[in-house]
Scaffold this motif. Structure first.
Motif, mmCIF file in Angstrom:
data_model
loop_
_atom_site.group_PDB
_atom_site.id
_atom_site.type_symbol
_atom_site.label_atom_id
_atom_site.label_comp_id
_atom_site.label_asym_id
_atom_site.label_seq_id
_atom_site.Cartn_x
_atom_site.Cartn_y
_atom_site.Cartn_z
ATOM 1 N N THR B 16 0.872 -1.243 0.163
ATOM 2 C CA THR B 16 -0.120 -0.062 0.042
ATOM 3 C C THR B 16 0.675 1.221 -0.236
ATOM 4 O O THR B 16 0.539 2.132 0.715
ATOM 5 N N GLY B 17 1.937 1.238 -0.816
ATOM 6 C CA GLY B 17 2.767 2.454 -0.778
ATOM 7 C C GLY B 17 1.934 3.472 -1.561
ATOM 8 O O GLY B 17 0.757 3.280 -2.049
ATOM 9 N N ILE B 18 2.687 4.734 -1.859
ATOM 10 C CA ILE B 18 1.836 5.676 -2.157
ATOM 11 C C ILE B 18 1.308 5.455 -3.701
ATOM 12 O O ILE B 18 2.071 4.701 -4.445
ATOM 13 N N HIS B 19 -0.013 5.688 -3.935
ATOM 14 C CA HIS B 19 -0.406 5.573 -5.212
ATOM 15 C C HIS B 19 0.014 6.488 -6.228
ATOM 16 O O HIS B 19 -0.155 7.718 -5.738
ATOM 17 N N HIS B 20 0.197 6.413 -7.307
ATOM 18 C CA HIS B 20 0.748 7.449 -8.272
ATOM 19 C C HIS B 20 -0.333 8.346 -8.471
ATOM 20 O O HIS B 20 -1.470 7.939 -8.678
ATOM 21 N N VAL B 21 -0.118 9.737 -7.998
ATOM 22 C CA VAL B 21 -1.182 10.614 -8.376
ATOM 23 C C VAL B 21 -1.562 10.800 -9.808
ATOM 24 O O VAL B 21 -0.876 10.849 -10.712
ATOM 25 N N MET B 22 -2.990 10.728 -9.848
ATOM 26 C CA MET B 22 -3.375 10.586 -11.267
ATOM 27 C C MET B 22 -3.232 12.079 -11.652
ATOM 28 O O MET B 22 -3.502 13.072 -10.851
ATOM 29 N N GLN B 23 -2.834 12.287 -12.852
ATOM 30 C CA GLN B 23 -2.567 13.537 -13.440
ATOM 31 C C GLN B 23 -3.841 14.008 -14.042
ATOM 32 O O GLN B 23 -4.099 13.742 -15.181
ATOM 33 N N GLN B 34 -18.266 16.392 -14.782
ATOM 34 C CA GLN B 34 -17.029 16.471 -13.855
ATOM 35 C C GLN B 34 -15.777 17.613 -14.499
ATOM 36 O O GLN B 34 -15.296 18.097 -13.684
ATOM 37 N N TYR B 37 -17.056 20.773 -12.867
ATOM 38 C CA TYR B 37 -17.398 20.845 -11.442
ATOM 39 C C TYR B 37 -17.633 21.697 -10.792
ATOM 40 O O TYR B 37 -18.454 22.261 -9.889
ATOM 41 N N PHE B 38 -16.643 22.715 -10.762
ATOM 42 C CA PHE B 38 -16.173 23.894 -9.954
ATOM 43 C C PHE B 38 -17.491 25.019 -10.309
ATOM 44 O O PHE B 38 -17.944 25.412 -9.449
#
Lengths: 652, 295, 273
Positions: B16-23, B34, B37-38
């Protein structure tokens, strides 16, 4: 072409600094930690981090004097070259941390603020409130998170280091266990950096986190890695007693003006505020007029211990003395020490800004650790100089590479090639006593400076020709089999109800170990008590061989993890007791009441502990003291007693 | 025995290491909603104030004139109780709104569109939350919960309010009173009383429903105004949020009093007397309209 | 070694026993059940020291021998965040939870539950990976050029340092998330990037947006916070700031990011992209 990898074990300051440095150098890092790295024990460091700075420099201070203080503070036990390099690097490290966004306290003009700390007459300690360690590790944690999101670092959190994989005389990986799934597996690496901190839990209650068992270092020790100066255990003079741990009250409380005292009358029943100035015994200030309350820790600890235990002068007749800040402006205290004062208030229920704190010494830090090597730098005077006169010009400048050679592959490497020890688990920098605010420095210094060594080792030595990737699986499988067998043995017959038998209950064994080590191997040591301790350890080892667990779960079995660590802590405890027994002198934190004098001729040497088969042996090997000549370490001590008030109030 | 929450991320053998951040997840995969959204979230906030909040203020101001109109009426042509004078003022206000506001239809479309948008998205957003006031009984948490409850009930109330008064769903009105614009005051009084023969139990129920609906909607607006200032970043510090809180409480209190005043006055008024006034005013208006000068 | 005494608080009864009701669960997907333990209370006891007692000899009130309770702990001085759990219905650190305050009388009951917003690993131990993942979502770091010797960082006034220091004391304990009605349990990591990010990460975004070098990533942070699960999912219940053990002005941070996203959206609208 196969890709080199490095394993870093431990996610505290040293491990994170190493991971950043190595990942930055282009080699991917697998980072193992028993806790999410942000929760490593480094967060507990409070006071600050030492470095020569412009203000102090213009008052006559220098990196060289920082070096000199550290050697003198360590009672001339450390090899001197690595310490010189560390002191020279200190200002660069502060700058780097500053760039990473550490919120160091500031002066009115916006420069980094400084405070006074033990063992120095200059303000040379940088700090972020009273949670400096927390702020430093967060800054490094953020950098590692950045690299992790770029795929350069892979974190294995909640994985426990089990054993180094040593093949052809070099370290080529580790075995580790996921403490949730209980899966044991081997990981290949071209170099392994141990950055696993200290061993406070060997002493039961200490200022350390519950993860500081020293088990990782002990496992390396059992696997053939040498251990240096095991007996050098720092007992911090000021801690808050508690049922589960002894919480640190930072040295910065004294650095910011805190005064240690007891009533001159034994068992004086009055509240501290009702005791007039003339009836208070500021014993540190009277005995050490120059340094006062900021004498090094071993000295303050022994004085407090002496006042309470030998003279029976503790507050209310108990083992406690006042640490008094009430003469300082409450707002100033909140600004400078908020974090630690809050801890005291939270756990004791009194506001230290208005009521003096009641404190007593507690085990805090291990100067000893895995024995490491280094390559000497370019500064080699024909004869060692005498002790540096405080404030006088430094004999050398602070250029890189004078103490240790930058990038030499063996810097902070253990006797096993490819296996490094960084941070508290490295015995190298603090000799027989660590100065306050030098620990954070040594951790980050190791990571940054010796991280380069790791990269060079991979490139230029054995892994360059023969990467771990390509090695046969045999060595790895063997270690996994060994660890799996160990687990099986510990879980054998495990079931609820086993806990009822204290002789085989791991928690009871652990507690007895802590109590014994605290009684025999802390402030005052004697041969007879140490021998008694050895006998007790033998008994505990015998009982541990029969240990029975109350939990047989194959999932997140904490009792198993704890029990396994106890087995390793017992080995480390034996090394500590043996070192303490064999070192027949008093030096720094090691005080033998049966050998009160320092004996440079026989013991200005590293205690080198080895573990072979099932036996631990120690020998004393010479150190390199070619830079500064040893002198008596007195900190200008004078006589003082409770019945003879000082003629004039001691200077604050 | 409750079931333990499952840990999907704990796969045996996995890490459960860091999940790669979705770019910023590929644009093509994101829905229109989506991607904006803002915009939707901020429009949701904005519509609550403009036009809905502004309309609410105006609506309550107009309606409450039945209670305070007697004071504002310039000339009192007949001798009548204060609430008849108030209703006369109210009649004039309603007529003015209906005849003098330009592009009333456009405004109504915008208003109804906004209410629909605010409601639909409001319910959607509210569904993402959970309730924990039992454990964390802080005032702010209660307001959070009440904001959502008042939103749900407010939608139902507005629907009932409009269905009965505008769309003529008289089967929902006790006594079957048909509300009419020219006779707004008297028909409203009949509605709230449950018919012409005094106050009935059903009438009391309707009045109570109105009381709850109006109260909750006013709370919803005032509290929404307070949170909007945080959402848009107008109030930053705790002190400024507190000060703005006082302001919103003040506005809410005034609106609440106006709402309650109108409700009580209409419910207490004699519909016959109101009807009398309305017919008089309608006649008078017809005469004025017929006069050539008026053209 | 320490035998120093601290004052007994609130006249808590010496030598009393306290009941611990603990919600236990053997592992993911397994059922949960309450177990009760009766524990003698020593001086200066806290929840941790009582759990240590239970671990050493786990026998329930009704005499049943059970496995030791599993929990997460680290520093024990409320600075690492590990030992966070739900105590008597409210989230907090168990190390700083003193028995003298929570259960001063004989027979008082203390309930311990795991945090409900994170998947349970076992007993009181939860997996808070998502919390750290969310820090990466907002790129909560200063993008330095490297660890080389490049001189000092930017100067800073004491007032600004004071603001930043408080924000920087966030120990990722998760109290703000546990108490937040908008932050829900999400075991599937595939949904983490669109589920509510939480006050802690928003506050970190504020911290780094305010740093002279950290500012370089401000636009990226704000873009992330404007999407689904970002700042707009905050419901302003403001429980976060109430339960934060470090007294971090989380709601202030939320408002600051609210303002920054407003300005960012306007700028983006006119600047185009």
């Amino acid at each position: 072409m196969s890709q080199h990898r490095v394993i870093v074990v431990g996610g505290g300051l040293a491990g994170l600094a190493a991971a950043v440095r190595i990942a930055e150098g282009g080699t991917p890092v697998d980072l193992f930690s028993v806790v999410p790295v942000k929760r490593s024990h480094s967060v507990c460091a409070q006071g600050g981090i030492n470095a020569c700075n412009e203000v102090a420099r213009q008052q006559g201070y220098s990196e060289y004097e920082h070096f000199d203080e550290t050697i003198y503070g360590g009672d001339f036990l450390a090899d001197q070259h690595p310490v010189l390099e560390m002191a020279n690097w200190a200002p660069r490290i502060i700058d780097l941390l500053d760039r990473m966004g550490v919120p160091f306290n500031r002066t009115g003009e916006g420069y980094r603020d400084l405070r006074l700390f033990g063992g120095s007459l200059f303000k040379r300690t940088h700090f972020a409130g009273a949670t400096t360690g927390q702020q430093l590790i967060y800054a490094l944690d953020e950098q590692v998170r950045r690299y992790a999101s770029e795929g350069k670092v892979h974190k294995y959190e909640f994985w426990e280091f089990l054993w180094p994989v040593i093949e052809d005389g070099r370290c080529v990986g580790i075995a580790a266990q996921d403490m949730r799934t209980m899966q044991i597996r081997a990981f290949r690496a071209d170099a392994v950096v141990m950055a696993t901190g200290g061993c406070g839990l060997v002493f039961g209650k200490s200022t350390n986190s519950v993860i500081c068992t020293g088990a990782a270092a002990a496992r390396c020790f059992r696997a053939g890695v040498w251990y240096g100066n095991p007996e050098m255990i720092q007992v911090h003079p000021t801690a808050i007693p508690g049922a589960d741990k002894l919480r640190l009250m930072s040295e910065s409380a004294r650095g910011e003006g805190g005064r240690v005292w007891v009533p001159r009358k034994a068992k004086d029943p009055r509240a501290p505020k009702d005791i007039p100035e003339s009836e208070r015994w500021y014993f540190l200030e009277e005995k050490y007029p120059a340094y006062g309350n900021i004498v090094p820790r071993d000295i303050a600890t022994r004085e407090i211990f002496d006042v309470c235990v030998n003279q029976g002068m503790g507050v209310y007749g108990e083992n406690q003395v006042y640490l008094d800040l009430t003469h300082k402006d409450p707002d100033y205290l909140t600004r400078k020490l908020g974090g630690i004062l809050e801890i005291y208030e939270k756990f004791v229920g009194e506001d230290p800004r208005f009521t003096p704190m009641k404190i007593f010494p507690a085990v805090h830090y291990s100067m000893g650790g895995l024995w490491t090597t280094y390559t000497k730098g370019s500064y080699n005077p024909h004869t060692a100089l005498t002790k540096h006169k405080s404030g006088s010009p430094a004999p050398i400048d602070a250029k890189v590479g004078q103490g240790m050679q930058l990038g030499a592959p063996n810097n902070s490497m253990t006797n096993v090639p490819g296996l490094y020890a960084f941070g508290e688990v490295n015995f190298a920098y603090h000799g027989a006593n660590r100065l306050g605010a030098n620990a954070l420095l040594s951790c980050i210094f190791d990571g940054l400076f010796c991280g380069v060594s790791v990269l060079n080792y991979i490139k230029n030595e054995a892994p360059g020709k023969n990467p771990a990737d390509a090695l046969p699986a045999g060595a790895y499988d063997a270690v996994v089999a060994q660890e799996t067998a160990k687990m099986k043995r510990l879980l054998e017959g495990a079931k609820p109800g086993n806990a009822a038998d204290p002789s085989t209950n791991p928690y009871v064994i652990g507690k007895e170990l802590g109590d014994e080590m605290t009684a025999a191997c802390t402030v005052v040591r004697t041969e007879s008590r140490l021998r008694q301790c050895q006998a007790k350890l033998a008994e505990l080892r015998e009982r541990f061989a029969r240990v029975r667990l109350a939990d047989n779960a194959g999932w997140t079995n904490q009792a198993f993890g704890y029990a396994r660590s106890i087995g390793d802590m017992l080995i480390l405890a034996e090394a500590i007791a043996l070192g303490a027994l064999e070192r027949k002198e008093s030096r720094g934190a090691h005080y033998r009441s049966d050998f009160e004098q320092r004996d440079d001729a026989n013991y200005m040497k590293t205690t080198l502990a080895r573990h072979q088969g099932d036996a631990t042996t120690v020998e004393f090997v010479p150190i390199d003291a070619s830079l500064i000549l040893p002198t008596a370490r007195t900190y200008g001590k004078k006589d003082s007693s409770p019945t003879r008030p000082a003629k004039e109030p001691a200077a604050v | 025995m409750v079931s333990c929450r499952s840990a999907g991320l704990l796969r045996p053998g996995g890490t459960t290491g860091i999940h790669h951040v979705m770019q910023s997840a590929t644009a093509s995969k994101e829905s229109f909603f989506q991607r904006h959204y803002f915009l939707f979230r901020r429009l949701h906030s904005l519509t609550g104030i403009l036009p809905i909040g502004v309309f609410l203020i105006n609506h309550l101001l107009t309606n409450s004139s039945v209670a305070w109109g007697a004071l504002a009426l310039r000339e009192k042509t007949v001798d009548a109780p204060w609430w008849v004078h108030g209703a006369e003022y109210f009649w004039r206000e309603v007529r003015w709104l209906n005849t003098q506001i330009p592009n009333l239809l456009l405004i109504e479309i915008a208003l109804w569109g906004s209410i629909l948008f605010h409601s639909v998205f409001g319910v959607y957003y509210a569904m993402t939350g959970s309730v924990n006031t039992a454990r964390y009984a802080y005032q702010g948490n209660w307001r959070y919960r009440l904001q959502r409850i008042s939103g749900y009930i407010g939608i139902l109330f507005i629907f009932y309010h409009v269905a009965t008064l505008r769309w003529g769903w008289t089967f929902l009105v006790p006594g079957g009173t048909v509300w009419s614009q020219e006779f707004a005051a008297s028909t409203l009084a009949l509605t709230l009383r449950g018919g012409s023969s005094g106050v009935t139990a059903a009438g009391l129920a309707v009045s109570l429903a109105y009381f709850i609906g109006v109260t909750l909607l006013v709370f919803h607006f005032a509290n929404g105004l307070w949170t909007a200032a945080i959402t848009w970043g107008l109030t930053i510090s705790e002190a400024s949020q507190r000060r703005w809180g006082y302001a919103c409480t003040g506005l809410g209190t005034v609106l609440m009093i106006m709402g309650w005043m109108s409700l009580f006055t209409f419910a207490a008024a004699d519909p016959a007397k109101l009807r009398e006034m309305e017919e008089r005013m309608t006649q008078k208006q017809a005469m004025v309209s017929a006069s050539p000068i008026a053209r | 070694m320490s035998t120093a005494t601290a004052p007994v608080r609130r006249n808590a009864k010496v030598g009393r026993h306290v009941f611990f009701r603990i919600l236990r669960c053997e592992g993911p997907g397994k059922p949960s059940q309450w177990q009760e333990f009766r524990i003698p209370i020593p001086e200066n006891a806290n929840v941790i020291s009582c759990l240590q007692q239970i671990a050493a000899n786990p026998v329930t009130t009704d005499g049943q021998t059970v496995t030791p309770v599993v929990w997460d702990a680290g520093c024990l001085e409320e600075v690492c965040g590990a030992c966070t759990m739900v105590i008597n219905g409210k989230v907090r650190q168990s190390c700083s939870c003193l028995i003298d305050e929570y259960a001063p009388n004989e027979g008082d009951v203390i309930t311990l539950e795991p945090m409900s917003k994170f998947p349970v690993v076992r007993d009181l131990w939860v997996d808070r990976s998502r919390l750290f993942h969310n820090l990466a979502r907002v790129k909560a770091w200063v993008p330095i050029d490297g660890t080389y010797d490049l001189g000092a960082g930017p100067k800073e006034t004491p007032a600004s340092q004071a603001t930043h220091y408080v924000l920087s004391t966030c120990m990722s304990c998760g109290c703000c998330l546990e108490a937040c009605p908008q932050f829900n349990l999400e075991p599937d990591s595939a949904n983490w990037d669109t589920a509510f990010i939480g006050a802690h990460a928003i506050s970190q975004a504020r911290l780094f947006n305010d740093h002279p070098t950290g500012r370089e990533l401000k636009d990226e942070r704000l873009d992330a916070l404007m999407g689904e699960g970002g700042i707009n999912d905050c419901g302003n219940a403001q429980n976060c700031v109430k339960v934060c053990p470090k007294h971090i002005p989380l709601t202030e941070s939320i408002a600051v990011i609210g303002r920054q996203t407003t300005m960012h959206a306007i700028a983006q609208f006119f600047r185009g992209r």
